[in-house]
Design an enzyme around this catalytic site. Structure first.
Site, short mmCIF file in Angstrom:
data_model
loop_
_atom_site.label_atom_id
_atom_site.label_comp_id
_atom_site.label_asym_id
_atom_site.label_seq_id
_atom_site.Cartn_x
_atom_site.Cartn_y
_atom_site.Cartn_z
N LYS A 100 0.82 -1.22 0.00
CA LYS A 100 0.00 0.00 0.00
C LYS A 100 0.85 1.27 0.00
O LYS A 100 2.00 1.27 0.44
CB LYS A 100 -0.97 -0.03 1.19
CG LYS A 100 -2.09 -1.04 0.92
CD LYS A 100 -3.20 -0.99 1.93
CE LYS A 100 -4.29 -1.97 1.49
NZ LYS A 100 -5.25 -2.23 2.57
N ARG B 164 -3.16 -10.27 5.12
CA ARG B 164 -3.68 -10.29 3.74
C ARG B 164 -2.59 -9.71 2.83
O ARG B 164 -2.30 -8.52 2.92
CB ARG B 164 -4.96 -9.46 3.67
CG ARG B 164 -5.60 -9.41 2.29
CD ARG B 164 -6.83 -8.52 2.30
NE ARG B 164 -7.46 -8.48 0.99
CZ ARG B 164 -7.06 -7.72 -0.01
NH1 ARG B 164 -6.04 -6.91 0.14
NH2 ARG B 164 -7.68 -7.76 -1.18
#
Ligand code: HH2
Length: 283
Positions: free
Chosen positions: A223, A259
């Protein structure tokens, strides 16, 4: 701590699960367009399982900042062949559906998926009863607003307290609709309406979320907040080392589910972080 997901029960007392990301989308921020063909997606899913993923998270809608909702029919058109193909290729694999739409979740559960990963935390009023009827696992994630507008205001008084309050409220709504306590998992929603400092604070203060009593899922993989902290300016793959560090911090601080895009490396990171967690003196 038990996480019950239909026919699969994970004992997460002393275990960290690695959830492999499989986005069947043209536009996901890191793997968009790579697995839009069902055969490519199925092969990638099998590869992630062989790398050691404990479960796969199948998404048909990007929720990156600025993205718009994908209609249910289109989500299902993308997901159905991949779900069927993975069920056939790896019947024992645990599968999660990354969707905010109850209709998509219901169809996916009918094909045997075990988990609904809902980044809107029951934004669709029909979602809780769909999950409850199936006895599926349910990930409730914190997001402020929608993917389209979530980065417009990322200021909080106390980000951890606000996220914890939100998750508890949504969990209560899930329970009221019949979702069993043992099926719930919580996710602070790294990057979903958070500044880089806010995402970092959520990672660093993870024990406060773990104290809510349900398994905590962390999705930091590749991210942009990582790039803001490291100065990496290239494509998301450049963020892999920082992603592994974030996974290590999360697992050490008590995350039960990671995740990630990079499964093989994260499996090793999770082993080390868990061993370090075990070696810690009780506080
Ligand atoms: N992050 C993304 C998508 N789904 N689900 C949970 N529970 N937690 C997360 O942090 C999370 C999530 C975004 O990542 P990705 O799927 O890689 O990208 P995109 O939304 O562009 O498909």
């Amino acid at each position: 701590m038990i996480w019950r997901c239909r026919d699969v029960t994970f004992d997460l007392t002393d275990r960290v699960l690695v959830m492999g990301i499989l986005n069947v989308t043209p536009d996901s921020f890191s793997d968009g367009g790579r697995y839009l063909e069902p055969s490519a997606a199925i092969a990638r899913g099998v590869e992630l399982l062989e790398e050691g993923a404990d479960l796969l998270d199948l998404g048909a809608e990007s929720t990156r900042p600025g993205s718009l909702p994908v209609p249910a029919a289109e989500q299902w058109r993308r997901l159905e062949p991949v779900l069927r193909g993975l069920r056939e290729a790896r019947p024992a694999a645990a599968l999660s559906l990354d969707t905010r739409v109850a209709d998509v979740a219901e169809r996916g559960l009918a094909l045997g998926a075990q988990v609904v990963n809902d980044v809107s935390a029951l934004g669709d009023p029909a979602m809780a009863s769909v999950v409850a009827r199936a006895g599926a696992g349910l990930v409730l994630m914190h997001m402020r607003g929608t993917p389209e507008n979530m980065q417009q205001d990322t200021t909080y008084g106390d980000v951890v307290a606000e996220v914890a309050m939100f998750l508890q409220t949504r969990a209560a709504a899930g329970r009221a609709a019949g979702v069993a306590e043992e099926c719930l998992a919580f996710d602070p929603g790294i990057g979903f309406g958070k500044s880089a400092a806010g995402s970092l604070e959520l990672l660093a203060r993870l024990p406060e979320l773990r104290a809510l009593g349900r398994p905590v899922l962390v999705g930091a993989s590749r991210k942009s907040f990582l790039a803001r902290l490291t100065g990496d300016e290239g494509p998301p793959t450049e963020r892999v080392p920082a992603s592994l560090a974030a996974a290590a911090i999360a697992a050490y601080e008590g995350a039960a589910i990671l995740r990630v895009h990079d499964v093989a490396a994260t499996v090793r990171v999770a082993k080390l972080a868990l061993a370090a967690r075990r070696a810690r003196r009780p506080t």
